[in-house]
Every structure is written in C-alpha cells, then in structure tokens.
Scaffold this motif. Structure first.
Motif, PDB file in Angstrom:
ATOM      1  N   PRO A  71       0.837  -1.201   0.000  1.00  0.00           N
ATOM      2  CA  PRO A  71       0.000   0.000   0.000  1.00  0.00           C
ATOM      3  C   PRO A  71       0.867   1.245   0.000  1.00  0.00           C
ATOM      4  O   PRO A  71       2.024   1.207   0.428  1.00  0.00           O
ATOM      5  N   GLY A  72       0.306   2.352  -0.483  1.00  0.00           N
ATOM      6  CA  GLY A  72       1.055   3.601  -0.551  1.00  0.00           C
ATOM      7  C   GLY A  72       0.390   4.710   0.241  1.00  0.00           C
ATOM      8  O   GLY A  72      -0.838   4.817   0.287  1.00  0.00           O
ATOM      9  N   TYR A  73       1.210   5.555   0.880  1.00  0.00           N
ATOM     10  CA  TYR A  73       0.720   6.673   1.682  1.00  0.00           C
ATOM     11  C   TYR A  73       1.366   7.961   1.203  1.00  0.00           C
ATOM     12  O   TYR A  73       2.579   8.014   0.968  1.00  0.00           O
ATOM     13  N   PHE A  74       0.540   9.033   1.108  1.00  0.00           N
ATOM     14  CA  PHE A  74       1.043  10.327   0.664  1.00  0.00           C
ATOM     15  C   PHE A  74       1.458  11.224   1.831  1.00  0.00           C
ATOM     16  O   PHE A  74       2.168  12.207   1.633  1.00  0.00           O
ATOM     17  N   SER A  75       0.994  10.898   3.035  1.00  0.00           N
ATOM     18  CA  SER A  75       1.336  11.708   4.206  1.00  0.00           C
ATOM     19  C   SER A  75       1.391  10.825   5.437  1.00  0.00           C
ATOM     20  O   SER A  75       0.891   9.698   5.435  1.00  0.00           O
ATOM     21  N   TYR A  76       1.996  11.369   6.502  1.00  0.00           N
ATOM     22  CA  TYR A  76       2.114  10.631   7.761  1.00  0.00           C
ATOM     23  C   TYR A  76       1.107  11.205   8.756  1.00  0.00           C
ATOM     24  O   TYR A  76       1.011  12.420   8.907  1.00  0.00           O
ATOM     25  N   PRO A  77       0.358  10.342   9.458  1.00  0.00           N
ATOM     26  CA  PRO A  77      -0.616  10.828  10.438  1.00  0.00           C
ATOM     27  C   PRO A  77       0.054  11.715  11.493  1.00  0.00           C
ATOM     28  O   PRO A  77       1.018  11.296  12.136  1.00  0.00           O
ATOM     29  N   GLY A 454       6.108   5.013   0.749  1.00  0.00           N
ATOM     30  CA  GLY A 454       5.927   6.311   1.353  1.00  0.00           C
ATOM     31  C   GLY A 454       6.106   6.224   2.856  1.00  0.00           C
ATOM     32  O   GLY A 454       6.742   5.280   3.353  1.00  0.00           O
ATOM     33  N   PRO A 455       5.492   7.175   3.566  1.00  0.00           N
ATOM     34  CA  PRO A 455       4.731   8.303   3.048  1.00  0.00           C
ATOM     35  C   PRO A 455       5.629   9.263   2.265  1.00  0.00           C
ATOM     36  O   PRO A 455       6.801   9.445   2.594  1.00  0.00           O
ATOM     37  N   GLY A 456       5.024   9.888   1.255  1.00  0.00           N
ATOM     38  CA  GLY A 456       5.758  10.812   0.425  1.00  0.00           C
ATOM     39  C   GLY A 456       4.836  11.473  -0.577  1.00  0.00           C
ATOM     40  O   GLY A 456       3.637  11.160  -0.638  1.00  0.00           O
ATOM     41  N   PRO A 457       5.356  12.393  -1.375  1.00  0.00           N
ATOM     42  CA  PRO A 457       4.539  13.100  -2.363  1.00  0.00           C
ATOM     43  C   PRO A 457       3.792  12.147  -3.297  1.00  0.00           C
ATOM     44  O   PRO A 457       4.290  11.069  -3.646  1.00  0.00           O
ATOM     45  N   GLU A 460       5.468  10.634  -6.508  1.00  0.00           N
ATOM     46  CA  GLU A 460       6.557   9.698  -6.250  1.00  0.00           C
ATOM     47  C   GLU A 460       6.026   8.341  -5.791  1.00  0.00           C
ATOM     48  O   GLU A 460       6.451   7.288  -6.269  1.00  0.00           O
ATOM     49  N   VAL A 461       5.078   8.372  -4.851  1.00  0.00           N
ATOM     50  CA  VAL A 461       4.526   7.129  -4.320  1.00  0.00           C
ATOM     51  C   VAL A 461       3.717   6.403  -5.394  1.00  0.00           C
ATOM     52  O   VAL A 461       3.776   5.182  -5.515  1.00  0.00           O
ATOM     53  N   THR A 462       2.989   7.162  -6.211  1.00  0.00           N
ATOM     54  CA  THR A 462       2.167   6.557  -7.261  1.00  0.00           C
ATOM     55  C   THR A 462       3.031   5.837  -8.288  1.00  0.00           C
ATOM     56  O   THR A 462       2.699   4.734  -8.744  1.00  0.00           O
ATOM     57  N   THR A 463       4.156   6.436  -8.664  1.00  0.00           N
ATOM     58  CA  THR A 463       5.056   5.800  -9.636  1.00  0.00           C
ATOM     59  C   THR A 463       5.565   4.466  -9.106  1.00  0.00           C
ATOM     60  O   THR A 463       5.568   3.454  -9.819  1.00  0.00           O
ATOM     61  N   GLN A 464       5.996   4.447  -7.854  1.00  0.00           N
ATOM     62  CA  GLN A 464       6.479   3.196  -7.268  1.00  0.00           C
ATOM     63  C   GLN A 464       5.353   2.177  -7.152  1.00  0.00           C
ATOM     64  O   GLN A 464       5.530   0.991  -7.453  1.00  0.00           O
TER      65      GLN A 464
END
Length: 540
Positions: A71-77, A454-457, A460-464
């Motif tokens: 799974p991919g995350y764009f931000s950290y809680p 991720g978490p990350g932009p 970047e996360v979508t490409t991976q």
C-alpha cells in the motif's frame, strides 16, 4: 515504510554465504540428529502458520494487493493514537537482544536519548548488541558455540544444523502463534502468510520474520537521461532493451548503460523465463545455473561488454555495493539493480523525477516477463528456550509492539523518536534532526510492520506503486524458500564463489562462453548435486 538502507539481493546472498563461511565453528556436535528427520515437507506442511488478520489503522491512499504489492501513503498521520495501554515488557526489567544492522551503529545506551526513549516505550531496559550484517553470522555462531545466548536474537539463514539448532536452543513458538492463537498478538497476525514460511522448522514455528515485500530487485533506470537522449524507457522485447542500452551509452561523456554483471544476468534470466533459483518440476530440484537460459544470458552480457555498454570498471564494481550506487546517482551508468528500498534512496539523492524502474519484457516480446519473487522476509528473530511462559509471552508481545503499523504512536516513536528532539515536521512528514539521525536505533532488523510505500509526495509514491502492482501480477516464486539444505548452509560460500567468478570471467573475455559447462561440472561435484538432492528430500 520501506527500509531506507536495506541490503540488496546480492547482499542477502552474501550474508547467507557468510554463514556458511563460518561453519567451521562447531555448533551442536553433541546434539541428536533426530530433528533432521522432523524437518521435512510433510512435517512442516502440518505446521499451522499464524492466521493472517490484516490491520489497517490509517487507510492507505493506494491500496495493497493480494498479489503482493505494498500500500502507498502520501502523508504521515500527525497525531497517531497509542495502540498499547501498557508497555509490552512491563515488569520484566531487562531484555538482552542481538541482531544484525545495515544502518550506522548508534551511540551506546547511556549516551543515547533515542535508545532511552525506546526503553521507556518498551517498558524495560533493552540491552542491545548490534553487529554489521556481514559480520553477524560468524558472531551468532560464536555465541552459540559459547552457550552465551541472549533473550532475543536474529537468526542467520542458512545456519549449519539449522533444524537442530532451532529445536535445542530456541523456543517453540507454535503454541503461541499457530492459527488463531496469533490473534493475541494482532500486529504479528498482521504479517502476511508468505513472510512466515521461512519461520517454520521441525513441523512448528520457531521464529518471527522481518517482513518484506515479495517483489525482488528492480532494475532502476535514470529516467532523466533516457528522456534527454530520446530513448525508449519501456522496451517490449530484448532487442528493444538492447537498443535502449546502446542509446544511453556515450563513452565520450563518461556514461555507460550498466556496471553490474551479476544484476544484469539476473534480469536477463527473467526475460528468458529462467526459473527463480530452483526448478522443482516433478519433485526434482534443478538449479537455474544449469538452465540453457542462464548460459544464454551470460552470452548476452558478454556481447554487451564487447560492445562497450558496461562501465570500464565493472569487473571490480560488480562485487561491491557503494560504487554501483555512486555510478547510477552521478549518471555514469543509466541502469542498476538494487533492492526496492533504493528507490527512495536514489529519489532523495537525485530527485524522484529522475528515477524509474524497468518492467522486464519477455525476450521475444508479447508481454511482461515473470519477475523473481523474494522470500517475503529479510530475516528471522528467535527467542531463547527455557525462559518460561510468562517471559516468552512478554517477549512475543514486545515483537508485537515492534510491528505496530503506521497510524500508531508506537510506530512514530520507534521510527522517529521524540518530536522536537529527534525529528521535526516538514511537508507533512516527520524528518529526523541531526541528533535523531545520529542516535537512531534501527529496530526494523528485529522485526517490523509489513513494509509500505511512502509516506511521500503523491507523484513519487504513485510511480512506485504502479511498478509494484504490475510486477506483482507476474511473480515467480523460488520453491526452495522455507526449505533447508545442510550443504547450502556449509558450502554456500564456496558454491557461490564458483558461479560469481565464472560470470565475471566470461563477461570480460577471460574465458570463453563454453567455460560455463566446465564450471557447472565443478559446481555440481563441489556440492550442487547434493544441495539439489537435499531440497528434493525436504520436499518429499
């Protein structure tokens, strides 16, 4: 969260071989050999693996897949909640731990605020001994030989007399983790089933894995250079891939396609449909080294070298770790094979928009090749036998605590420490301070939550994530994963050196391609045939 500095597939193989290199240390010379008869496919098939009960504390932005994509995350809680009402080791006092690390060794406990906060969260003094990954197998064997065992230890795979060592020295965790019993430790039950297969011996569970995603090493590409020269970043056949290598190579600009012989051979094996390490058709285990496809891949690499597509220092760089990354980051090579966590390393160093990864095509075209699956775990962690049920369960709960996933306060604490001291928030992400980076005790090499992207932009996360989803649909497993070969544990280093040296000799023209046939005869007589037979026996 993908490990930031984990070893590549080559390093995993080397670590296993180092265990064999230290086999001269006597382990259990007085031990009964009866466990060898217990460590069979039939016995291990009856072992109940922990029930897989997925836990999602924070919904991912990009979902994982049943095939193995993370799974991919764009931000950290920003404000995670506590998952544990009380520290897992409350009332235990002290716990001794030894494990390998692939990160910088931190300052000692008395001078390390991060470590002290880790103790506070765990509820006990953690007497941790760290050893660099390459040194660890020998250090572990010395501990066993001396009988000086800690409460918790990383267990090198393979280890000589592995089934016997497991039974004699380490706790049978089956009563606590088999089937639904694992639900008492919900974050251990959150580890996918594939990751547990290497933890089984003698028909029961002896270890907790360090879970890792199934896709093995990507072939990373410098997307910026490929765009700059107008080459095709998505070749649909081997010929198109070879053309890509030619298009990006320019010796006048000190730029070559690749520098890693062993890595390139592996990716060509995938394109050619060579089995992943072993072929178990009909119950017979046959090494991929004996495949005609492997010999063909060696010939292809030899031709690439002749055509000037490899860095001039490739013969020495192939066997090293740092130069290959340096060449890629500096643009002196446009391709390099590495662990999937290197995507973030390269992205942070040179920019995520400059890095992508190849989806290997079938040799003659017609779709994606099957990508080699890894083991689902980087290593194993065991608990010393004879500690009593109370302490054994507390140690299991500590490992459960180490597996608390993103979205829990425990995850934030063990990854980043204390806000304002060890990390600050930057662009929605916890970012280590200089002190936090220096004092980090990287406990992911004991065990960890399942890895994430991720978490990350978002971009970047979508490409991976896109690469992982696509690759995961075409994974091919190594049938020897979870099986034990005594010959591999004792002669792995010797056998690996035979094939490693021969690949370089052939690639750089020191030997003809026909030399591989002689090498295979040597490899088989030196232990390859016996290893094949032992894997077949373990499968019967």
């Amino acid at each position: 969260m993908a490990p930031v500095t984990g070893p590549s597939r080559r390093t995993f193989l080397a670590a296993g071989s180092l265990a064999a290199a230290g086999a001269a240390v006597p382990l259990l010379s007085s031990c009964s050999t009866s466990p060898a008869t217990k460590d069979t496919a039939a016995a291990n098939a009856r072992a109940k693996l922990p029930v897989y009960a997925p836990v999602t504390v924070v919904r991912p932005d990009l979902p994982g897949t049943a095939a193995g994509a993370m799974p991919g995350y764009f931000s950290y809680p920003r404000h995670p909640k506590q998952a544990f009402a009380t520290p897992p080791l409350a009332g235990i006092g002290e716990v001794s731990i030894i494990y390998p690390t692939y990160s910088a060794v931190p300052p000692q406990q008395g001078d390390n605020a991060f470590w002290q906060q880790l103790d506070k969260g765990a509820g006990a003094k953690l007497n941790i001994t760290l050893a660099t990954g390459g040194d660890y197998p020998t250090k572990f064997q010395t501990l066993i030989a001396g009988g000086d065992l800690p409460d918790i230890a990383g267990f090198p795979v393979p280890t000589p007399d592995q089934p016997q060592v497991m039974e004699k020295l380490f706790a049978d965790l089956g009563p606590y983790l088999s089937g639904d019993a694992a639900k008492e430790y919900p974050y251990l039950a959150n580890i996918p089933t594939e990751s547990w297969k290497t933890a089984v011996a003698n028909g029961t569970i002896y270890a907790v894995p360090q879970p890792r995603a199934l896709p093995s090493n990507p072939l990373f590409l410098r997307a910026d250079i490929i765009r700059q020269v107008g080459a095709n970043p998505e070749p649909k056949s081997y010929q198109e891939f070879l053309q890509l290598m030619k298009d990006v190579t320019d010796a006048r600009k000190s730029r070559w396609a690749c520098a890693d012989v062993w890595g390139m051979v592996t990716h060509l094996q995938m394109m050619l449909g060579v089995p992943n390490t072993w072929d178990s058709t009909g119950g017979k285990f046959t090494s991929f080294w004996l495949s005609e496809g492997t010999k063909q891949a060696l010939g292809m690499v030899r031709d690439m070298v002749k055509q000037g597509l490899f860095h001039p220092d490739s013969a020495s760089a192939t066997a090293q770790f740092t130069p290959l990354r340096d060449y890629f980051a500096s643009g002196r090579t446009v391709m390099t094979s590495d662990g999937y966590a290197a995507w973030d390393i390269f992205g942070k160093e040179i920019g995520y928009d400059k890095v992508t990864a190849l989806v290997e095509p079938k040799y003659d075209g017609g779709g994606d090749a099957k990508h080699y699956a890894g083991t689902g775990s980087q290593g194993l962690t065991v608990i010393r036998k004879g500690l009593g049920e109370k302490k054994t369960k507390a140690l299991l709960n500590f490992l459960n605590w180490l597996c608390a996933p993103i979205g829990t306060a425990e995850h934030l604490q063990r990854k980043f420490g204390v806000e304002g001291v060890d990390y600050t928030w930057k662009d929605g992400l916890p970012t280590p301070t200089a002190r936090g980076a220096r004092e980090l005790v990287d406990v992911q090499y004991i065990t960890d939550a399942p890895t994430i992207l991720g978490p990350g932009p978002k971009a970047e996360v979508t490409t991976q994530h896109t690469w992982h989803v696509r690759i995961s649909e075409n994974l091919i497993a190594n049938p020897a994963v979870g099986r034990y070969s005594d010959t591999n544990s004792r002669k792995g280093a010797q056998l690996k050196k035979i094939t490693d040296d021969a690949q370089l000799d052939i690639a750089f023209g020191r030997q003809p391609l026909s030399h591989w046939d002689d090498v295979m005869r040597q490899w088989r007589s030196a232990g390859g045939d016996r290893m094949s037979a032992e894997y077949a026996e373990s499968a019967s």
